[in-house]
Design an enzyme around this catalytic site. Structure first.
Site, short mmCIF file in Angstrom:
data_model
loop_
_atom_site.label_atom_id
_atom_site.label_comp_id
_atom_site.label_asym_id
_atom_site.label_seq_id
_atom_site.Cartn_x
_atom_site.Cartn_y
_atom_site.Cartn_z
N SER A 256 0.85 -1.18 0.00
CA SER A 256 0.00 0.00 0.00
C SER A 256 0.88 1.23 0.00
O SER A 256 2.11 1.13 0.02
CB SER A 256 -0.90 0.00 1.24
OG SER A 256 -0.12 0.32 2.38
N LYS A 257 0.24 2.35 -0.03
CA LYS A 257 1.00 3.61 -0.07
C LYS A 257 1.98 3.74 1.09
O LYS A 257 2.97 4.45 1.00
CB LYS A 257 0.02 4.79 -0.03
CG LYS A 257 -0.83 4.89 -1.28
CD LYS A 257 -1.87 5.98 -1.12
CE LYS A 257 -2.91 5.92 -2.22
NZ LYS A 257 -3.80 4.75 -2.07
#
Length: 359
Positions: A256-257
């Site tokens: 994820s980010k």
RNA sequence: GGCCCCGUCGUCUAGCGGCCUAGGACUCUGGCUUCUCAAGUCAGCUACGAGGGUUCGAAUCCCUUCGGGGCUACCA
């Protein structure tokens, strides 16, 4: 006659497409091409608070840049459109009403606060949290009372007792006891559909034969199958499921980010070649079986089969991407290299110019 | 907590009962090459989570255990 393979890539663009999305898209694409079937590209934007037109446009652009082509979907159209779920609301409303009339679904008047409180109690009592079926069999008086209170109901699917058994091509037979699959919401109080309704209705209507998607959706499969049943689809016409392993970040949680660069747009800006990104991503969870690792898009369509997809998650390794990217760049002809470098330069120069102008 | 999925070098993987004293790629370490940096090239390090079975024989089959992850929304 063997049915034509129809796969679909159905992202919910709440941001730039990330590498995990693309890996899924790539596999869907490769499998469709491998079998001579079709890839359907559908936008899951039932939650318009999170999905914007900009992100949808960016997703289309990213796919095109990577060389992932679709046969039905935005821009190209097709016989089963529209391909944006936000434009199919009447279709979902039709099925929602049908489920309600048939008794497969029912109106649930519980408020968010009430549900929250009961879930909390279940957790405290060490029970499986989930809808308790309070509104399953409401009397007419009861309903009248709720309506008088001004309550707006959500539409909830009735999960019968029993179990759902299906074969996942990658994981084998999977069984879910309905004790752990509570009645779920199909449509919000304002009538708008939820993923659980839209995804199943669309897969049926768009005649999807193979659902290749992330492993996070594995446990929602019984709910989808329940909708197929309510729609009257015969079991032999259910799509084949294949839940792809996760792409993990360096910290071993779903990429994820927070744990690395995930936006494909970022890699593009950094000068990564689309064929390098695809080549690397193809090797994440899949291998051709021999020691070959330099694979072109064309070769991928020739070699890709779902049964060669791994069941275990894979860590995203920037170093290896860089190595493959280097190989691909060195293999470029000088003209090709110059042209691409020039385009990249122009793009960066123009965005730089914009930044300077603002000052 | 419950349910589900997963477990081979640091990483991606090959392997589907004997071909495995476990192969390849990336990373890393050292050498060669080189004006520099890359590239190239040679060599090296390093893995079947653990414990029980089944079998003449298990990384491969079964069980348990431990570990990791996902789901458990009027998100998708």
């Amino acid at each position: 006659m063997v049915k034509e393979v129809r796969t679909r890539f159905a992202p919910s663009p709440t941001g730039d497409l990330h590498v995990g999305n693309i890996r899924t898209a790539l596999f869907d694409w490769a499998y469709a091409r491998h079998t001579g079937g079709k890839l359907i590209f559908r936008i899951e934007d039932t939650d318009r608070e999170r999905v914007t037109d900009e992100y949808i446009a960016a997703a289309i652009e990213t796919l095109k840049w990577l060389g992932i082509t679709w046969d039905e979907g935005p821009e190209v159209g097709g016989p089963h459109g529209p391909y944006l779920q936000s434009q199919r609301l009447d279709i979902y409303a039709h099925w929602a009403k049908k489920f309600l009339d048939n008794g497969d679904a029912y109106n649930c008047y519980c408020s968010t606060e009430e549900l929250e409180a009961r879930r909390e109690a279940q957790r405290a009592a060490n029970l499986a949290p989930g809808y308790d079926g309070a509104c399953r069999d409401l009397s007419a008086d009861h309903i009248a009372n709720y309506v008088a209170q001004g309550r707006k109901p959500v539409l909830r699917m009735r999960m019968p007792d029993g179990e759902t058994k299906f074969t996942d091509v990658i994981r084998g037979e999977v069984i879910f006891d309905h004790k752990f699959v509570p009645d779920f919401v199909l449509a919000r109080a304002d009538g708008s559909p939820l993923y659980t309704l839209a995804v199943a209705v669309d897969d049926v209507l768009m005649k999807i034969t193979h659902v290749l998607r992330g492993e996070d959706l594995l446990s929602s499969t019984p709910r989808q199958i329940r909708v197929y049943q309510a729609m009257g689809v015969a079991p032999e016409d259910f799509p084949v499921f294949a839940h792809l392993p996760f792409v993990m970040g360096q910290d071993n949680t779903k990429l994820s980010k927070r744990n690395g660069e995930v936006s494909v747009a970022w890699y593009r800006e950094q000068g990564f070649l689309p064929e390098a990104i695809c080549n690397y991503l193809a090797l994440l969870g899949w291998s051709p079986g021999d020691d070959r690792e330099n694979i072109s898009m064309k070769e991928l369509t020739e070699l890709f089969t779902v049964d060669r997809v791994n069941s275990s998650p894979a860590r995203f390794d920037m170093k290896k991407l860089e190595a493959i990217n280097g190989d691909k760049i060195r293999a470029l002809t000088i003209d090709d290299f110059l042209e691409r470098a020039f385009h990249l330069f122009l793009k960066q120069a123009s965005s730089l110019a914009l930044t300077m102008k603002r000052r």
